[in-house]
Design an enzyme around this catalytic site. Sequence first.
Site, short mmCIF file in Angstrom:
data_model
loop_
_atom_site.label_atom_id
_atom_site.label_comp_id
_atom_site.label_asym_id
_atom_site.label_seq_id
_atom_site.Cartn_x
_atom_site.Cartn_y
_atom_site.Cartn_z
N THR A 21 0.71 -1.36 0.06
CA THR A 21 -0.09 -0.09 -0.04
C THR A 21 0.73 1.37 0.19
O THR A 21 0.53 2.55 -0.70
CB THR A 21 -0.93 -0.11 1.26
OG1 THR A 21 -1.52 -1.04 1.24
CG2 THR A 21 -1.75 1.41 1.27
N LYS A 74 1.29 -13.02 8.27
CA LYS A 74 0.13 -12.43 7.77
C LYS A 74 -0.24 -13.22 6.56
O LYS A 74 0.57 -13.59 5.52
CB LYS A 74 0.64 -10.89 7.39
CG LYS A 74 -0.52 -10.20 6.57
CD LYS A 74 0.07 -8.89 6.18
CE LYS A 74 -0.89 -8.08 5.03
NZ LYS A 74 -0.55 -6.85 4.66
N TYR A 95 5.03 -12.46 5.45
CA TYR A 95 3.80 -12.15 4.74
C TYR A 95 3.66 -12.92 3.70
O TYR A 95 4.33 -13.23 2.75
CB TYR A 95 4.07 -10.50 4.42
CG TYR A 95 2.98 -10.07 3.44
CD1 TYR A 95 1.76 -10.53 3.35
CD2 TYR A 95 3.36 -8.95 2.71
CE1 TYR A 95 0.81 -9.97 2.80
CE2 TYR A 95 2.28 -8.27 2.11
CZ TYR A 95 1.00 -8.70 1.91
OH TYR A 95 0.09 -8.32 1.26
#
Length: 312
Positions: free
Chosen positions: A50, A167, A138
């Site tokens: 992001t 994650k 992740y």
Amino acid sequence: MPAPALKGVIAYPVTPFSPETGEADLPALTRLVGDLVEAGSHAVAPLGSTGESAYLRETEWDAVCETALHAVAGRVPTVVGVSHWSTETTVRRARVAARSGASAVMVLAQTYWKLTEDELARHFTAVAAATDLPVMLYNNPGTSGVDLRPETVAALARKIPNLTMVKESTGDVARFRALLDLSDGALSVYNGNNPVALDAFRSGAAGWCTAAPCLVPDWCLALHAAERSGEHAHADALLEAMLPFLRFIVEHGLPRAVKAGLELQDRHAGPPRPPLLPLPPAPSARLRELLDGLARHPLTGGRAAGRPAPAV
């Protein structure tokens, strides 16, 4: 090594850029991170996808890392995304994050050539050994092209003492319980797939990693609070109302969509960095409809959805 107190809503800020120069807008980043903390986010995670970390020069990356952590000022835990194609640069970023005061670092298998299991293990081991910080692995095969199965993650965690978190962003809810079971509860598990936020919490996830609080923090926090207090029907209603917005920001690319939403809220974060383009007019109009709909929704009690108080 125990994981930091990471739980609840973990907010992922964009990296603002100046529309005039294209350079990182550090004052705007400070305001955005401050908004996320003041809105009640339980943790902040700069420099994820992001945050357009892949498009930053290393000097910019350092400045964004230091600025974001300074803006948080220890008020909530922080998880800094340190991923890079090369092990050398990922290690360097992890050390910068540690020196800057991060609570933990997050590592994605960011690859061009498909890596073997031995290469992945060597990469993650080197990054984890670079600092004493807890490491969040992740898994996002949709962007990385590498799917770290629960069995692989649990095996890595047994070999890497400070790999304490994962994650999981595939949206496969069964993986949350599998990760907990295969690690005998040693791993803390976090959800990175917005539509399964509640299913993930109900399957043992400790937190929800999301960019949505940049635009609608009240909704995200209300959902978590309702679920935590056992108001499951209310939590379900909140998620149902949010789903069109949550799907929209992912489908249109988080940097594009979140920055367009911030612009609509008069909280300017500039354009995304090329090769990304700003959100086109038609999707921007749809985003306005979605934000306005959440603002008027009866579940908000008449409050503007997600608009934090102006910075002072």
